[in-house]
Design a protein around this motif. Structure first.
Motif, PDB file in Angstrom:
ATOM      1  N   THR A   1       1.091  -0.941   0.040  1.00 51.75           N
ATOM      2  CA  THR A   1       0.619   0.583  -0.296  1.00 51.75           C
ATOM      3  C   THR A   1       1.233   1.441  -0.328  1.00 51.75           C
ATOM      4  N   GLY A   2       2.697   1.053   0.131  1.00 53.88           N
ATOM      5  CA  GLY A   2       2.962   2.535   0.558  1.00 53.88           C
ATOM      6  C   GLY A   2       2.926   3.091   1.197  1.00 53.88           C
ATOM      7  N   CYS A   3       2.871   2.551   2.928  1.00 55.54           N
ATOM      8  CA  CYS A   3       3.487   2.650   4.179  1.00 55.54           C
ATOM      9  C   CYS A   3       4.514   3.306   4.766  1.00 55.54           C
ATOM     10  N   ARG A   4       5.185   2.516   4.201  1.00 60.62           N
ATOM     11  CA  ARG A   4       6.719   2.656   4.550  1.00 60.62           C
ATOM     12  C   ARG A   4       7.556   2.194   6.371  1.00 60.62           C
TER      13      ARG A   4
ATOM     14  N   TYR B   1       3.494  11.586   2.487  1.00 60.57           N
ATOM     15  CA  TYR B   1       4.809  11.647   2.922  1.00 60.57           C
ATOM     16  C   TYR B   1       5.187  13.178   3.447  1.00 60.57           C
TER      17      TYR B   1
ATOM     18  N   ALA C   1      -1.897   3.947   1.078  1.00 61.06           N
ATOM     19  CA  ALA C   1      -1.884   3.710   2.378  1.00 61.06           C
ATOM     20  C   ALA C   1      -1.069   5.325   2.302  1.00 61.06           C
ATOM     21  N   CYS C   2      -1.166   6.557   3.635  1.00 64.96           N
ATOM     22  CA  CYS C   2      -0.412   7.575   3.505  1.00 64.96           C
ATOM     23  C   CYS C   2       1.036   7.038   4.214  1.00 64.96           C
TER      24      CYS C   2
END
Lengths: 157, 616
Positions: free
Chosen positions: A13-16, B96, B294-295
């Motif tokens: 999801t790109g949440c890191r 971000y 997601a953020c």
């Protein structure tokens, strides 16, 4: 049994959270700039792709290192940078075809994924199961199973 | 101690950037982000200031959990005096950018004055400098972000910027980061534009490392993530459907404002719902929704990434809209759709893209178009005046208005003033569906009584994010209350408002509150920052923040008269659905609310309330 990271980008999801976990594990700081796993965003397709070292069996970085600072961790198969041996010459960063070993300005050494001695922090941190740590001989198992399920779950099989 | 402990003060008039230590006493009294930045703002700015003058200031602020591994620790807020309302403005964004600012070692940035010509701020860890934005002025957000990355030859720079809406003084201009995350409401983008400030570009590589009790913090964030994962809304509903899961639900209970609140149910709701976004299209067999997103740090991932049908009229020969980008959230889908009677999902998605591209709040924009369409139906506005036939339901009018408003062209300049000014100009102020000049979001308060009180008393004008009693009145979180009853709603609204003020001050997303209470936030905050943050203390802090905002608004000239709803909601009963025959009973709830707040009849803080909350 050796295990390997298996990454399914479709689930990312790109949440890191993986980057935060990696940097915290190795440096005690939440800092994606110091993470050894990195998420790439492709805005026009909406896809996010996690990328990190795949622990080559014949590792270019290890072969290239002039001071033998990169060794194989016998328990995990990870190629690990010995921080007190590395001289920061960056030859390994040139040798690696994938770009997954990188220089760190703060330490003057290189860093790469070390599989956290067999318990990768990124795997525990991933909320969607996009990063898993599985039998190194069977990283394709999930995808094979998915295709097999077309037959296995078919009423006409 | 998870504050960076440092703020950046930028004097745009003189062109200087100065580091200052964070006031740690204020940090303990107001936490961070919304609360702390509002403390700085109200201490430094005269409440009667013209929002678009150099005397106004504007603050970008993170919270102590921003940039940590706390779930949803992405958030930053922009605090200023809002030009749409004349009240305190506080708009919150994810993506971000906020975490990047924290990673660079800054809690907040305070801008004052006005730059003599367009500039952008470039922050690289400790270094901060104002740079010439001549080549960026006139560009959209979508063009500004890559242009700055290219100029500095660093693809990892994060940008918070305005597009043409903010430059041309649109009073509901948003500030956008990461292409489609926005500090959306109250016209914070217009303040940025009035200061000739185009963008804030940040690269932060220092990280966030000063957690007070790391072991306790990692345990607390892990436990809180599990609560989100196990909850039906945050664990399943939001990732799959996004906030759009609400479209059919709110329509069914008769609280979906339709055609400028003439109706409370929309016959086209199903066409613009979450379910419709998942439905394969006839043309190419693909759904509108490409994926969720997601953020930073978010384990919910409610964000929508959508793609417009290749054959749709809006994007022919316009390649910048061909790829995937930020899709419809519930509020945007309602404002661009039901509020105007438009049920063309791709047209709404396109209008949403345009709002992101040039930085414009889709709620106030869509709701203002609703008022324009009603004036058109009444014959007050004509095609000659507005450039297109604009009956309710016209997708062509909606998308045309989006383009000209975002770019500050023609009649778009009038839409850009918001519904209050526009309807007043044409002699029908009663048709502005707003409080304190800010348009309602997507819940009709005839069908959800508590929301009427929440809107009327919201410190930034009508807003669903200041006290979301929909959670209780519709969804049963934390307990179900009757949406048509007024008993107990004053207390419910106050409790939601105070708790929300805390969430908004920590760095986490308010959507966590579908699953979390302050009991889940407290262990994370206490482990990161200070033992002092007990649950009881957080409750007091929330109330203190709410009253500080209210006090600023009072000094800006707002009184109890401004805690009012348009006559349509208090006099015209709903025509259909479960709320049929009901109006909003604000008059029943408001006195009880004032009493609970410790305010006098004019809606001002009583001296004992100030003393109790430490607001002098």
């Amino acid at each position: 049994m050796q295990k390997a990271l298996y990454i399914n980008a479709d689930k990312c999801t790109g949440c890191r959270q993986c980057e935060l976990a990696c940097s915290y594990e190795h440096y005690g700081v939440f800092n994606p700039a110091k993470s050894r796993i990195k998420i790439f965003d492709f805005d026009h397709t909406g896809r996010k792709v996690p990328y990190t070292c795949t622990q080559c069996a014949e590792a270019w970085c290890l072969q290239a290192c002039p001071v033998d600072a990169i060794r194989v961790d016998a328990s995990t198969g990870a190629k690990v940078v010995l921080q007190d041996v590395c001289v920061g010459c960056k030859v390994c960063t040139i040798a690696c075809p994938f770009g997954t070993i990188n220089y760190v300005q703060d330490t003057g050494k290189v860093q790469k994924c070390d599989l956290c001695a067999g318990d990768p922090a990124c795997v525990s941190a991933c909320p969607t199961g996009a990063i898993t740590y599985v039998d190194a001989d069977w990283t394709g198992l999930e995808r094979m199973q998915l295709w097999a399920s077309r037959l296995g779950n078919s009423a006409h099989a | 101690m998870s504050w960076a402990g440092r703020i950046l003060r930028v004097d745009l008039t003189r062109g200087t950037c100065t580091a200052e230590p964070l006031d740690m006493q204020w940090a303990r009294d107001y936490i961070g982000q919304r609360g702390l930045a509002t403390k700085y703002f109200t201490a430094e700015v005269d409440a009667r200031v013209d929002p678009l003058s150099p005397e106004n200031k504007i603050i970008w602020a993170t919270g102590p959990l921003t940039g940590t591994n706390a779930s949803t620790g992405a958030r930053y807020s922009v605090i200023t005096k809002g030009p749409l309302t004349g009240a305190i403005a506080c708009s919150n964004s994810g993506g971000y950018w906020g975490a990047e600012l924290k990673m660079a070692g800054w809690d907040m940035i305070i801008f004052e004055g006005r730059a003599p010509k367009p500039v952008y701020l470039f922050i690289e860890n400790d270094s901060a400098q104002l740079l010439d934005a001549d080549g960026l002025w006139g560009k959209s957000v979508w063009d500004t972000e890559p242009a700055i990355r290219k100029k500095h030859q660093d693809p990892q720079i994060r940008v918070s910027s305005i597009g043409r809406a903010g430059e041309t003084g649109c009073l509901f201009a948003a500030i956008v980061n990461d292409l489609h995350r926005a500090a959306g409401r109250s016209g914070v983008g217009a303040v940025m534009g009035s200061k000739n400030l185009k963008a804030i570009a940040v690269r932060g590589t220092k990280g966030v490392g000063n957690i007070r009790d790391p072991r306790a913090f990692l345990q607390a964030t892990a436990a809180a993530k599990k609560v989100l994962a196990d909850n039906a809304v945050t664990g399943q509903g939001l990732p799959k459907f996004g906030t759009q899961v609400l479209m059919n639900v709110i329509n069914e209970i008769g609280a979906l404002p339709t055609r400028n609140h003439r109706d409370v149910q929309f016959e086209g709701a199903k066409d613009i719902s979450a379910e419709a976004m998942l439905e394969p299209r006839k043309t190419d067999g693909k759904p509108n929704l490409v994926t969720n997103q997601a953020c930073f740090g978010c384990t919910i991932a409610c964000g929508r990434i959508s793609k417009i049908d290749d054959t749709h009229y809006t994007i022919q020969n316009r390649p910048q809209y061909w790829g995937a980008s930020g899709g419809l959230e519930y509020e945007a889908a309602w404002a661009l759709g039901a509020a105007n009677g438009v049920n063309d999902l791709d047209a709404l998605t396109y209008a949403n893209f345009v709002c992101n591209e040039d930085g414009m709040d889709p709620i106030s924009f869509g709701a203002t178009v609703g008022a324009v369409m009603e004036l058109y139906q009444m014959g007050v506005l004509t095609k000659e005046q507005i450039g297109i036939e604009a009956p309710f339901g016209s997708a062509q009018a909606l998308t045309y208005f989006a383009e000209i408003t975002a770019r500050g062209e023609g009649f778009g300049r009038e839409i850009a003033q918001g519904s209050k000014r526009l309807t007043a100009k044409y002699g029908h102020p009663e048709l502005s569906m707003s409080v304190k000049g800010q348009e309602f979001p997507a819940y009709d308060s005839r069908g959800i009584q508590g929301m009427g009180l929440a809107y009327a008393t919201s410190n930034r004008g009508a807003c669903h994010l200041r006290g979301y009693t929909v959670a209780s009145e519709v969804l049963g979180i934390p307990v179900k209350t009757d949406p048509l009853a007024t008993d107990g709603k004053a207390g419910l609204v106050k409790a939601f408002q105070d708790a929300t003020a805390v969430f908004d001050s920590t760095g986490v997303c308010i959507f966590t509150s579908f699953a979390w209470t302050l009991n889940d936030v407290q262990p994370q905050l206490a482990a990161a920052c200070s033992d002092q943050f007990t649950v009881d203390e957080l409750g007091v802090i929330g109330e203190r923040i709410w009253n500080m905002e209210r006090d600023f608004n009072n000094r800006a000239g707002f009184t109890s008269r401004d805690d009012a709803l348009p006559p349509r909601l208090t006099q015209e009963p709903a025509h259909t659905g479960p709320a049929k025959g009901h109006v909003n009973q604000l008059g029943k709830m408001l006195p009880e609310y004032y009493a609970l707040r410790g305010w006098d009849e004019d809606g001002r803080l009583k001296p004992e309330t100030r003393t109790r909350l430490g607001l002098q």
